[in-house]
Design a protein around this motif. Structure first.
Motif: not given
Length: 392
Positions: A8-17, A243-253, A257-262
């Protein structure tokens, strides 16, 4: 079916992290909850339907958290609405997640939900006692109508209660990373500090005697309420990152509802891949991978969507954009993506059958019954926020 292949990665942001894996498919490593849509502000650029009064059931969220942990997801964050309008959700879900060994990313907040310093600090103390150990993601830009001293006091109290000078991160929406810093600079001065670019981090930093915070740039997108604020057709195409940055997530409303990104498009019904009231985490992972749009974005890239659109109609797009999220939102709301209905572009139609209306299909969730159930069972008028003009 496991997500344990990637740490798991600690920051939900677009980029290399968050782009550690060379394999391209939907493999979420981040769990984000929005307990409520509601907010004490109504920011001009916000794409959240703050008029909706749903509150996510705590026990359902805890059960889904356990399922995600069993799949190997180990990083959690919170967003909204304003998350601190529903503090018991933050506390109880954080306590459960901490016991399961989750790492915490951040709670996104406007920093202006409190009435007194005593309330602010008592709320933060309860959250920390519950086991929350992440950061507080403070939004500071010209779109958030909050007084400088209110933001500075939030920063002071957060540092005091947590006994951490790095408790904050600061998010700002602007057209470019080096634009829109004026309000952050004003907060820095109020704290006796300054804003400076860090070549090592590749980001701006707020540095003050008691607080230091990395600034996270959010590319302003002309979506929903912000459709008239900027022009995202800036003449160049976005850089493909699957979409590795804001994506690769379960974002629950708040409706489950579950979305794949923020990203900005995540509020659209077209990106719903399941509902935690009805589906398990493993089922939602499978649905995401099989979704005709989501599966393709994470396996072939957003560029594949773009090329399909242009191959069908070379004139379908008004221009080129470097903003991934804006392109995704435009393609979905205009019905340009193959097999996806166009919905959700009307500004102001946050309820009813206009924007955000339910759609049918093998991977599109019918939300009308969920909305009725949620409104009846979870509406909490005792906590409905009012406008706080004295603080704006």
């Amino acid at each position: 079916m496991s997500c344990k292949e990637d740490a798991p990665n600690p920051i939900l942001s677009r980029g290399e992290a968050r782009t550690r894996s060379k394999s391209h498919r939907f493999r979420p490593n981040y769990l984000s909850f929005s307990g409520t849509y509601q907010c004490n502000l109504a920011c001009a650029h916000c794409c959240v339907p703050i008029e909706w009064k749903d509150y996510l059931d705590i026990e359902v969220a805890k059960r889904f958290t356990s399922e995600c942990a069993a799949m190997g997801i180990r990083t959690m964050g919170f967003t909204g609405g304003e998350p601190f309008i529903y503090p018991e959700f933050l506390e109880k879900v954080s306590r459960h997640a901490a016991r399961l060994g989750f790492r915490f990313d951040k709670i996104s907040t406007n920093g202006a939900w409190w009435k007194t310093v005593e309330e602010l600090e008592a709320t933060l103390k309860r959250l920390l006692r519950a086991g929350y150990s992440g950061r507080l993601g403070l939004s500071v830009d010209r779109f958030h109508p909050v007084k400088i001293e209110v933001l500075a006091q939030f920063a002071r109290s957060a540092a005091k209660v947590s006994k951490r000078d790095d408790i904050l991160t600061i998010s700002y929406a602007a057209g470019a990373p080096d634009a829109g810093l004026e309000k952050v600079q004003a907060v820095a001065r109020a704290l006796g500090g300054f804003v400076e670019f860090s070549p090592a981090l590749g980001a701006w930093m707020l540095v003050a005697p008691d607080v230091s915070a990395t600034l996270n740039f959010n590319h302003l997108a002309a979506v929903e309420r912000a459709e008239g604020l900027t022009d995202n057709w800036d003449g160049a195409w976005f850089k493909e990152d699957y979409c590795e940055g804001p994506g690769q997530a379960f974002v629950v409303t708040p409706r489950g509802e579950v979305k794949p990104c923020c990203g900005f498009a995540s509020d659209l019904d077209q990106l719903t891949i399941g509902n935690i009231h009805e589906h398990s985490a493993k089922e939602i992972l499978k649905r995401g991978r099989e979704h005709p749009y989501v599966g393709k974005v994470f396996s072939k890239g957003l560029s594949a969507i773009k090329e399909e659109i242009l191959a069908t109609n070379p004139d379908a797009l008004p221009g080129r954009t470097t903003n991934h999220c804006y392109f995704c939102w435009f393609a979905l709301t205009r019905g340009l993506a193959k097999g996806m209905p166009g919905l959700g572009e009307q500004v102001g139609q946050w309820t009813g059958s206009g924007a955000h209306s339910a759609s049918t299909g093998p991977h599109l969730i019918v939300t009308s019954q969920q909305a009725t159930r949620s409104a009846a069972a979870q509406m909490r008028p005792d906590r409905a926020p009012g406008s706080d003009t004295a603080r704006a």
